[in-house]
Design a protein around this motif. Structure first.
Motif, short mmCIF file in Angstrom:
data_model
loop_
_atom_site.label_atom_id
_atom_site.label_comp_id
_atom_site.label_asym_id
_atom_site.label_seq_id
_atom_site.Cartn_x
_atom_site.Cartn_y
_atom_site.Cartn_z
N ASP A 2 -11.12 -21.43 1.05
CA ASP A 2 -10.07 -22.44 1.24
C ASP A 2 -9.75 -23.11 -0.10
N GLY A 3 -8.49 -23.02 -0.50
CA GLY A 3 -8.05 -23.68 -1.73
C GLY A 3 -8.45 -22.96 -3.00
N ALA A 4 -9.09 -21.79 -2.92
CA ALA A 4 -9.50 -21.06 -4.11
C ALA A 4 -8.29 -20.36 -4.74
N ASN A 5 -8.33 -20.22 -6.07
CA ASN A 5 -7.27 -19.50 -6.78
C ASN A 5 -7.65 -18.03 -6.83
N LEU A 6 -6.91 -17.19 -6.10
CA LEU A 6 -7.22 -15.77 -6.00
C LEU A 6 -6.16 -14.91 -6.69
N ALA A 7 -5.53 -15.46 -7.72
CA ALA A 7 -4.53 -14.70 -8.46
C ALA A 7 -5.18 -13.48 -9.12
N ARG A 8 -4.53 -12.33 -8.98
CA ARG A 8 -4.93 -11.07 -9.62
C ARG A 8 -6.36 -10.63 -9.26
N VAL A 9 -6.87 -11.10 -8.12
CA VAL A 9 -8.18 -10.62 -7.68
C VAL A 9 -8.09 -9.13 -7.36
N ASP A 10 -9.10 -8.38 -7.80
CA ASP A 10 -9.11 -6.94 -7.61
C ASP A 10 -10.24 -6.56 -6.65
N PHE A 11 -9.86 -6.15 -5.44
CA PHE A 11 -10.85 -5.73 -4.44
C PHE A 11 -11.13 -4.23 -4.51
N GLY A 12 -10.44 -3.53 -5.40
CA GLY A 12 -10.66 -2.10 -5.53
C GLY A 12 -10.15 -1.31 -4.34
N GLU A 13 -9.40 -1.95 -3.46
CA GLU A 13 -8.87 -1.29 -2.27
C GLU A 13 -7.48 -1.84 -1.98
N LYS A 14 -6.74 -1.09 -1.22
CA LYS A 14 -5.47 -1.56 -0.67
C LYS A 14 -5.64 -1.64 0.84
N PRO A 15 -4.75 -2.36 1.51
CA PRO A 15 -4.85 -2.39 2.98
C PRO A 15 -4.65 -1.01 3.57
N THR A 16 -5.34 -0.76 4.65
CA THR A 16 -5.22 0.52 5.35
C THR A 16 -3.90 0.58 6.11
N LEU A 17 -3.27 1.74 6.07
CA LEU A 17 -2.07 1.95 6.87
C LEU A 17 -2.49 2.51 8.23
N GLY A 18 -2.10 1.82 9.29
CA GLY A 18 -2.40 2.30 10.63
C GLY A 18 -1.26 3.11 11.19
N MET A 19 -1.56 4.28 11.71
CA MET A 19 -0.54 5.17 12.26
C MET A 19 -0.75 5.31 13.77
N ASN A 20 0.17 6.01 14.41
CA ASN A 20 0.06 6.21 15.85
C ASN A 20 -0.68 7.50 16.22
N GLY A 21 -0.82 8.39 15.27
CA GLY A 21 -1.50 9.65 15.51
C GLY A 21 -2.24 10.08 14.26
N ARG A 22 -2.93 11.20 14.34
CA ARG A 22 -3.72 11.63 13.20
C ARG A 22 -2.83 11.98 12.01
N VAL A 23 -3.34 11.73 10.81
CA VAL A 23 -2.59 11.98 9.57
C VAL A 23 -3.06 13.33 9.03
N GLN A 24 -2.16 14.28 8.98
CA GLN A 24 -2.51 15.64 8.62
C GLN A 24 -2.41 15.89 7.12
N ASP A 25 -1.49 15.19 6.44
CA ASP A 25 -1.32 15.41 5.00
C ASP A 25 -0.70 14.17 4.37
#
Length: 876
Positions: free
Chosen positions: A222-245
């Motif tokens: 709460d109230g922390a400055n998180l500018a340019r924080v690097d988590f080494g990940e991006k958010p996951t994209l959720g799909m409706n079915g399996r991702v083949q390629d």
């Protein structure tokens, strides 16, 4: 010690510097950086060496400080670590400076020397960090001095020093759960893989902090400055079915994903969906962009290949028909003139893209379905892999012809890929192996990468040719080094089903994976300086953990076929890795005196290792089938093992070559064995849903009782310390408590887990039972009242095993072994028969960010992508 170089020395140095002809340095900075980025790893290293070699009268000399200045002035920041870590002279210089500080009694001042501390981080040398870790372990005051710098940052202008201090604490393996870090200022600190369970960061300046693979469960931001924080990940994209390629456009603007019978197009930087291509009648198996980004091609189970506009209105250009079975793979030639497709009909077809679209040639040497095709960057070669276990190399220019068949895989080849320089061809197979082949010369096998536990669906090279990535049915994404020592760099876990496709982003910073779990995940690619993680531990699922009786050691066994020994005194650290098993290690156990460690494996052996001294293999007990569990009696005389052949074996430890006693009675796998503390009884739990109680003493090795009541496989059994109780876990989602004496009846059945219970263990005082489950939780049950008093959550994947550290304190330590390759230690506080707080105390290195319950509502400067990532990981 590392200090600034005087201006006069810098002005004088060019007179003795090695000259480059023509002068690379005369080019503009922008052009120089573009050239550097286009070079492969070895070429870039050769250029950087020329730019930073220090000479005197034309001869190279050792001048570490001057060399570091040149690296800082002439080498892009992203490449500095690679140059420094590969320079033996600079690493020796760093170690000598550390030793000097130690000899002078000024070791705590290391964090004040910011230029030198940056050198240590860029060197990324395991020996350096082992040295630092040992100093923290041996000097309790050093830890307090480092924490004091962090505290001072709240009110004093000491941000660079406090950031270094916190970085060093994390790299030394110090857990920082429940700390009061409100208002600390540590911009730029590297807190990757740190443990911050319920830590308070309100109002903290965390600008630019690296937080890859950290545990932030319950942390207050709460109230922390998180500018340019690097988590080494991006958010996951959720799909409706399996991702083949999945694939990126060469200019880096677009990311395309094949899901069911559609292709989705996203902006690569923001992950905003902008278009969906539809028109295939059945599932899309493969997609590819042309090198100029003008076209997007797709191959489908409807036996067609389609060509789409990648820009503008993004309409269908044409359909190619000719295959008589599913199209499994497609690839564009680099000049955009040709499109190749591989099919289950055992053919590879070459189609014209420009001019009049038509089939140009059909390659017909495979004897079974073709699963993958790839062009070399010069357009001279086309490679294909198929069910016939071969990789075929075809000449495309002039007269198309088969040039060579690579043979070596034991099962079908799922994926092939060329390196950009055309030197290497990689293949991934149903046999779980990734192979690297020479394209020129003798076409020989250069290397076989092993580590996946199931078939490999996808392989891809990074653009600079340094890395090779693979995605597998074992749910992992693995990154391998191509240049230098060909080793596993990291194994990414997080997918819950098979990984079907992997792709590097065009800038080489991200590795993207698509899975049967209907998600697309993004993993940060390490820079050139990356080496195998210095304290990561296991590279595959951890199946078993056990404490020594004195609590000094922790042992772990894994699907990576190794047994690891961890020191539990001071900051926890990896001490030794035992190798010798040729299959997954399923179970580990210590002798009561702590002298020996035993391990059971899928290679049908039980091995006994020394814990003190040389830590070598003492003896190997050879069984007839896969060993599921091992146990040692308290008096050290007996070793028990359970096997998939439905038998429990009893070995006399002192009589190594004697045949074991074999308990028969189970009708299926024996998953777990355990001795009572008095050595009178051996319990075994089986896939046949029963627990059996056997006598151990000579002449009494008979079945004493068979416990029935579980409706699923019994996965784990354990005796209480007083021998009064026997507890069992089952795939029926329950934990059951049984009387050992008397009528040996069921005393209590604990319910609450939502999936298979994989492991149970009694606490040292017998008050608590811990159970670990496939539902990704650990539950703590009261033996006295039967109620669940705490649930440990935030795990990534199933909990395979739990073990209590011997303790008589008011805070117990519980170890958990997970399917995410990680071991965790939890501090369980309790009083008056009630569990109080439970917090994470330590973890072996994990790849995935955990933020369950973290408070981020009023955090400042949090990027939309990072906010989405944190929310996906359970932040509030």
């Amino acid at each position: 010690m590392l200090t600034s170089i005087s201006p006069s020395a810098i002005n004088h140095y060019p007179l003795t510097q090695k000259t480059l002809k023509p002068s690379f340095l005369s080019l503009s900075l922008e052009i120089r950086e573009q050239i550097e980025d286009l070079l492969n790893f070895s070429g870039r290293q050769a250029l950087f060496k020329a730019l930073t070699t220090v000479t005197c009268n034309g001869e190279p000399i050792e001048a570490p400080v001057l060399k570091l200045h040149l690296i800082n002035e002439r080498i892009q920041k992203k490449y500095q670590g690679a140059l420094i870590s590969s320079d033996e002279g600079l690493r020796k210089f760093a170690m000598s400076q550390l030793q000097n500080l130690l000899d002078l009694g000024q070791f705590d001042e290391i964090v004040e020397k910011t230029a030198f501390f940056e050198l240590l981080q860029l060197a990324n040398d395991p020996e350096i960090f082992k040295f630092l870790q040992e100093r923290v372990q041996q000097d309790t005051q050093l830890k307090e001095k480092l924490l004091n710098w962090v505290e001072r940052s709240k009110t004093e202008e000491v941000q660079p020093i406090s950031a270094n201090a916190l970085t060093l604490l994390i790299k030394a393996g110090v857990g920082l759960s429940r700390r009061d870090f409100r208002r600390i200022r540590v911009p730029g600190a590297d807190l990757s893989h740190g443990v911050f369970d319920s830590t308070q960061f309100q109002g903290a300046d965390l600008t630019g902090v690296k937080w890859k693979g950290s545990w932030l469960s319950g942390a207050n931001l709460d109230g922390a400055n998180l500018a340019r924080v690097d988590f080494g990940e991006k958010p996951t994209l959720g799909m409706n079915g399996r991702v083949q390629d999945c694939c990126y456009s060469p200019d880096g603007r677009w990311l395309a994903l094949a899901e069911r019978n559609a292709i989705h197009l996203y902006k690569a930087d923001t992950l905003q969906k902008i278009h969906t291509y539809s028109g295939h009648e059945h599932e899309v198996q493969a997609i590819a962009f042309s090198s100029d980004g003008q076209w997007l091609a797709s191959g489908s189970m409807d036996k067609t290949v389609k060509l789409w506009h990648a820009t503008g209105e993004r309409t269908l250009v044409r359909s190619y028909a000719g295959h008589t079975h599913h199209v499994k793979s497609i690839a564009f030639s680099n000049d955009g003139q040709w499109l190749a497709s591989g099919s289950g009909d055992s053919t590879v077809m070459l189609w014209r893209v420009v001019g009049e679209p038509a089939l140009s040639h059909s390659f017909t040497a495979h004897t079974d379905g073709v699963l993958s095709v790839a062009f070399s960057s010069d357009g001279q070669w086309l490679a294909s892999g198929g069910y016939d276990c071969t990789v075929k190399l075809w000449r495309v220019t002039d007269e198309p012809t088969l040039v060579h068949s690579y043979i070596g895989h034991e099962r079908g080849v799922m994926s092939v890929a060329f390196s950009n320089d055309g030197q290497w061809l990689a293949s991934g197979s149903y046999d779980g192996k990734v192979k690297l082949w020479n394209v020129a010369d003798d076409y020989a096998l250069a290397h076989s990468y092993e580590g996946h536990s199931a078939w490999v669906n996808s392989v891809v090279f990074s653009s600079d040719g340094q890395w090779l990535a693979s995605g597998s049915m074992d749910k992992t994404v693995k990154l391998w080094r191509v240049a230098g020592k060909r080793a596993l760099i990291c194994s990414h876990t997080g997918h819950t089903h098979a990984v079907n496709s992997v792709a590097f982003s065009s800038d080489g910073q991200w590795l993207t994976s698509g899975s049967d779990d209907s998600t697309v995940k993004f993993w940060r690619v390490p820079d050139d300086s990356a080496s195998p993680p210095r304290h990561a531990g296991h590279t595959n699922s951890v199946n078993s953990v056990a404490f020594s009786n004195d609590g000094q050691w922790l042992a772990s066994g894994s699907n990576d076929s190794t047994v690891k020994l961890w020191r539990m005194i001071g900051p926890n650290s990896l001490v030794h890795s035992y190798t010798g098993h040729t299959n997954a290690v399923t179970s580990v156990a210590f002798s009561n005196d702590g002298q020996w460690l035993v391990s059971g494996s899928g290679d049908s052996t039980v091995k006994r290792w020394g814990v003190v001294g040389e830590r070598a293999l003492a003896y190997s007990y050879n069984g007839l089938a896969w060993m599921r569990s091992v146990a040692l009696s308290n008096d050290g005389q007996w070793l028990a093992s359970g096997s998939v052949d439905g038998k429990a074996y009893l070995w006399r430890v002192a009589a190594e070559r004697a045949l074991p006693h074999i308990y028969t009675g189970h009708t299926s796998w024996v998953n777990s064995v355990a001795f009572s503390n008095d050595g009178q009884w051996l319990a075994s739990g089986s896939l046949d849903q029963t627990i059996k109680l056997w006598g151990v003493a000579v002449g009494r090795r008979l079945l004493a009782h068979s416990y029935t009541g579980h409706t699923g496989s019994v996965t784990s059994v354990a005796f209480s310390g007083n021998g009064q109780w026997l507890v069992s876990a089952s795939e029926d989602k329950t934990v059951k408590l049984w009387h050992v004496g008397g009528e040996r009846a069921l005393a209590y059945s604990y319910t609450g887990h939502m999936n298979h219970v994989n492991s149970v263990a009694f606490s040292s005082d017998g008050q608590w039972i811990a159970s670990g489950s496939k539902d990704q939780t650990v539950r703590l049950w009261s033996v006295l009242t039967g109620d669940c008093q705490a649930i440990l959550k935030s795990f990534v994947g199933a909990i395979n095993n739990v073990a209590w550290k011997p303790s008589q304190d008011d805070a117990a330590i519980l170890a958990t072994a997970g399917a995410d390759n990680t071991i965790r230690l939890w501090k369980i506080r309790y009083s008056s028969g009630k569990v109080g707080t439970a917090s994470l105390d330590w973890t072996s290195q994990q790849d995935t960010l955990v933020a369950t319950g973290a408070l981020i509502q009023n955090a400042h400067n949090l990027s939309p992508q990072n906010a989405a990532l944190l929310r996906q990981r359970g932040a509030i």
